[in-house]
Design a protein around this motif. Sequence first.
Motif, mmCIF file in Angstrom:
data_model
loop_
_atom_site.group_PDB
_atom_site.id
_atom_site.type_symbol
_atom_site.label_atom_id
_atom_site.label_comp_id
_atom_site.label_asym_id
_atom_site.label_seq_id
_atom_site.Cartn_x
_atom_site.Cartn_y
_atom_site.Cartn_z
ATOM 1 N N TRP A 109 0.829 -1.205 0.000
ATOM 2 C CA TRP A 109 0.000 0.000 0.000
ATOM 3 C C TRP A 109 0.863 1.254 0.000
ATOM 4 C CZ3 TRP A 109 -4.708 -0.243 -1.530
ATOM 5 C CH2 TRP A 109 -5.463 -1.385 -1.313
ATOM 6 N N VAL A 110 1.960 1.213 0.738
ATOM 7 C CA VAL A 110 2.866 2.371 0.773
ATOM 8 C C VAL A 110 3.435 2.635 -0.608
ATOM 9 C CG1 VAL A 110 5.065 3.222 1.684
ATOM 10 C CG2 VAL A 110 3.418 2.124 3.224
ATOM 11 N N PHE A 111 3.903 1.582 -1.276
ATOM 12 C CA PHE A 111 4.449 1.748 -2.626
ATOM 13 C C PHE A 111 3.382 2.227 -3.600
ATOM 14 C CE2 PHE A 111 8.005 -1.279 -1.550
ATOM 15 C CZ PHE A 111 8.983 -0.310 -1.624
ATOM 16 N N LEU A 112 2.187 1.710 -3.485
ATOM 17 C CA LEU A 112 1.096 2.115 -4.357
ATOM 18 C C LEU A 112 0.755 3.590 -4.164
ATOM 19 C CD1 LEU A 112 -0.986 1.134 -6.446
ATOM 20 C CD2 LEU A 112 -2.522 0.682 -4.527
ATOM 21 N N LEU A 113 0.634 4.016 -2.921
ATOM 22 C CA LEU A 113 0.347 5.426 -2.643
ATOM 23 C C LEU A 113 1.486 6.331 -3.094
ATOM 24 C CD1 LEU A 113 -1.373 5.189 0.835
ATOM 25 C CD2 LEU A 113 -2.434 5.687 -1.361
ATOM 26 N N LEU A 114 2.717 5.877 -2.912
ATOM 27 C CA LEU A 114 3.866 6.659 -3.362
ATOM 28 C C LEU A 114 3.865 6.822 -4.881
ATOM 29 C CD1 LEU A 114 6.517 8.061 -2.560
ATOM 30 C CD2 LEU A 114 7.645 5.861 -2.875
ATOM 31 N N ALA A 115 3.557 5.752 -5.588
ATOM 32 C CA ALA A 115 3.515 5.828 -7.052
ATOM 33 C C ALA A 115 2.412 6.768 -7.516
ATOM 34 C CB ALA A 115 3.306 4.431 -7.632
ATOM 35 N N ILE A 116 1.251 6.683 -6.894
ATOM 36 C CA ILE A 116 0.142 7.573 -7.267
ATOM 37 C C ILE A 116 0.502 9.022 -6.970
ATOM 38 C CG2 ILE A 116 -2.230 8.205 -6.694
ATOM 39 C CD1 ILE A 116 -2.769 5.197 -6.313
ATOM 40 N N ALA A 117 1.140 9.275 -5.827
ATOM 41 C CA ALA A 117 1.541 10.632 -5.461
ATOM 42 C C ALA A 117 2.565 11.177 -6.450
ATOM 43 C CB ALA A 117 2.109 10.649 -4.045
ATOM 44 N N LEU A 118 3.499 10.357 -6.894
ATOM 45 C CA LEU A 118 4.488 10.812 -7.872
ATOM 46 C C LEU A 118 3.832 11.170 -9.206
ATOM 47 C CD1 LEU A 118 7.439 8.336 -7.227
ATOM 48 C CD2 LEU A 118 7.448 10.808 -6.898
ATOM 49 N N VAL A 119 2.896 10.368 -9.655
ATOM 50 C CA VAL A 119 2.217 10.636 -10.926
ATOM 51 C C VAL A 119 1.399 11.920 -10.822
ATOM 52 C CG1 VAL A 119 0.430 9.811 -12.500
ATOM 53 C CG2 VAL A 119 2.196 8.251 -11.687
ATOM 54 N N VAL A 120 0.624 12.051 -9.751
ATOM 55 C CA VAL A 120 -0.211 13.240 -9.588
ATOM 56 C C VAL A 120 0.656 14.486 -9.446
ATOM 57 C CG1 VAL A 120 -1.860 14.376 -8.051
ATOM 58 C CG2 VAL A 120 -2.179 11.985 -8.673
ATOM 59 N N GLY A 121 1.728 14.395 -8.666
ATOM 60 C CA GLY A 121 2.634 15.532 -8.502
ATOM 61 C C GLY A 121 3.268 15.944 -9.817
ATOM 62 N N SER A 122 3.681 14.976 -10.620
ATOM 63 C CA SER A 122 4.277 15.280 -11.918
ATOM 64 C C SER A 122 3.268 15.965 -12.842
ATOM 65 C CB SER A 122 4.794 14.009 -12.580
ATOM 66 O OG SER A 122 5.802 13.434 -11.802
ATOM 67 N N LEU A 123 2.034 15.475 -12.839
ATOM 68 C CA LEU A 123 1.002 16.093 -13.679
ATOM 69 C C LEU A 123 0.697 17.515 -13.240
ATOM 70 C CD1 LEU A 123 -1.457 13.117 -14.175
ATOM 71 C CD2 LEU A 123 0.059 14.125 -15.878
ATOM 72 N N LEU A 124 0.680 17.767 -11.937
ATOM 73 C CA LEU A 124 0.429 19.121 -11.445
ATOM 74 C C LEU A 124 1.572 20.062 -11.823
ATOM 75 C CD1 LEU A 124 -1.113 18.396 -7.937
ATOM 76 C CD2 LEU A 124 -2.278 19.226 -9.972
ATOM 77 N N MET A 125 2.810 19.584 -11.711
ATOM 78 C CA MET A 125 3.951 20.413 -12.111
ATOM 79 C C MET A 125 3.909 20.705 -13.606
ATOM 80 S SD MET A 125 7.076 18.900 -9.807
ATOM 81 C CE MET A 125 8.233 19.405 -11.039
ATOM 82 N N LEU A 126 3.533 19.722 -14.409
ATOM 83 C CA LEU A 126 3.432 19.910 -15.849
ATOM 84 C C LEU A 126 2.352 20.930 -16.188
ATOM 85 C CD1 LEU A 126 4.412 18.937 -18.609
ATOM 86 C CD2 LEU A 126 2.657 17.180 -18.508
ATOM 87 N N ARG A 127 1.217 20.859 -15.499
ATOM 88 C CA ARG A 127 0.133 21.814 -15.731
ATOM 89 C C ARG A 127 0.556 23.233 -15.358
ATOM 90 N NH1 ARG A 127 -4.641 22.115 -11.650
ATOM 91 N NH2 ARG A 127 -2.904 23.080 -10.605
ATOM 92 N N ASP A 128 1.280 23.383 -14.250
ATOM 93 C CA ASP A 128 1.691 24.709 -13.805
ATOM 94 C C ASP A 128 2.710 25.349 -14.742
ATOM 95 O OD1 ASP A 128 0.010 24.524 -11.669
ATOM 96 O OD2 ASP A 128 1.569 23.929 -10.241
#
Length: 58
Positions: free
Chosen positions: A6-25
């Motif tokens: 679960w930790v790895f899964l949440l970390l992977a999701i957080a990395l993807v979402v964070g990358s998408l937010l940085m790309l949008r900004d």
Amino acid sequence: MPLIGWVFLLLAIALVVGSLLMLRDSANKFPISDEKMRKIQARKAEVEAEESAEDRES
């Protein structure tokens, strides 16, 4: 699923979402000088004129 899964899964999701937010900004921060913008607009007008001339010939 074990806790580490679960930790790895949440970390992977957080990395993807964070990358998408940085790309949008940073999406609209591509500075173009006024001279380049005038050249782009002039070329666009030239291409549109050529296309309209071709359309009239057909």
